[in-house]
Motif scaffolding. Structure first.
Motif: not given
Length: 395
Positions: A14-17, A37-40
């Protein structure tokens, strides 16, 4: 020896970010660390925007549902809380299964699993006799203007007739209205029925609210109950409703769920973290409105690690019964007591002797993006900065 599940290969790759996953082993437990997953905030479907203390983001179950289930697969949360996992499963075309010992959870989850429109809600609200309400709890005037409280009382009476608690399939519009009202009872902005109070995922005591009023020099203003319900309804449905389906919600302990053997593909859940959150105290006002005796709800508070481990073993034994061979459990736990207790180690103990392959602990590590100062918590200093998820595969 067990084979290496595709899920672990996926986590490692995994390298989504932009960052590679870091792998470590500690105490014999493999860890997979990344921002998965996003922290937003507010990046999931708006129908999730129901406040409840100690709930996880919808991106957490989404991550596992996407990778470990197919359309029409069955996804279960035995501690469903506000219903994040069942609702996300329904949004993704899966069969949503949920359970909680607190009947309040069903009231918060069931309406969002049934198709509804804002027009249906407006039509139903027009049938409420708003003049029927009488103040039965004068102490609640600490939260509400007298006119607002009378309208809340009128709505309670209407709901008792239109969507009684013992009806397993009440009128969808009435069910939805109760769910929205439960989430407008108290809060810190004009979008709630109350005057200025604490954030909306818990209700302070009457005495505490009186102190807030005195400190701020405020009295509760009149609120338009109908308008606020319609406004919140529009916000929740702005991206559409979740599709209906063969969904099932139950009320009871997480180790005794009325679901048939080997019928579940995936469990995504987060159990109570020892005695950290007091759900009955947090939800007393919601329980009053719904007609639930909060003190009669047997929510466990585990004051020792041994008691929590024993509870987890009972729950995982039930999950072993319900899961099909090859199905997975994602058991989200947290760092508690300032990181002195790592609950994943207790889960690792609890699963011994059960028909599961322990895969490791996935750590979703990210910075806080939402203030927690109302709880006396400095961002990044205390509280749970990560999601720690024990991954198991049914063998």
């Amino acid at each position: 020896m067990y084979d290496t599940p595709p899920l672990l290969d996926d986590l490692r790759a995994f390298r989504g970010f932009g960052q590679p996953t870091r792998t470590e082993t500690e105490g014999g437990i493999p860890y997979f660390i990344n921002e998965f997953w996003t922290s937003a905030q507010r990046r999931s479907h708006p129908i999730h925007e129901i406040s409840y203390r100690a709930c996880f983001k919808a991106q957490l179950p989404e991550f596992f549902i996407q990778r470990l289930t197919a359309p029409d697969g069955a996804v279960l949360d035995p501690f469903m809380g506000r219903g994040t996992t069942p609702v996300q499963a329904a949004l993704m075309g899966r069969r949503a299964l949920g359970n909680d010992i607190n009947p309040l959870s069903t009231l918060l989850t069931r309406p969002r699993l049934r198709g509804i429109t804002a027009g249906q809600i407006a039509t139903a609200l027009a049938t409420v006799d708003w003049e029927r309400g009488e103040i039965t709890r004068p102490d609640l005037l600490a939260f509400y203007h007298p006119e607002t409280l009378r309208r809340i009382e009128a709505l309670r009476l209407w709901l008792a007739d239109s969507a009684p608690l013992d009806d397993p399939a009440p009128d969808p519009a009435a069910d939805w209205i109760r769910m929205v009202a439960l989430n407008r009872l108290s809060g810190h902005s004009p979008g709630f029925f109350s005057g200025r109070s604490m954030p909306p995922n818990q209700a302070v005591s009457v005495a505490a609210q009186e102190k807030i009023n005195a400190r701020l020099g405020l009295t509760p203003p009149v609120r338009d109950v109908t308008a606020l319900i319609l406004k919140k309804t529009a916000a929740l449905l702005r991206a559409g409703a979740a599709p209906g389906g063969d969904h099932r919600l139950t009320i009871g302990p997480a180790w005794d769920i009325a679901v048939r053997d080997a019928s579940v593909d995936l469990v995504v859940t987060s159990p109570p973290f020892l005695d950290i959150v007091h759900y009955a105290a947090d939800n007393w006002l919601r329980c009053w409105f719904a007609g639930i005796d909060a003190q009669s709800v047997a929510i466990d508070l585990h004051r020792s690690e041994a008691a929590w481990t024993a509870m987890t073993a009972r729950v995982l034994a039930e999950m072993a019964r319900l899961l099909r061979p090859g199905g997975h459990v994602a058991y989200e736990v947290g760092e508690v007591r300032n990181g002195r207790v790592l609950l994943e180690r207790l889960v690792w103990q609890a699963v011994q002797g059960l028909p599961f392959q322990p895969l490791g602990v996935m750590v979703n590590a990210q910075d806080f993006t939402k203030t927690a100062n109302c709880w006396g918590v400095d961002n990044g200093a205390k509280g749970t900065n990560t999601n720690r998820i024990v991954l198991l595969r049914r063998v």
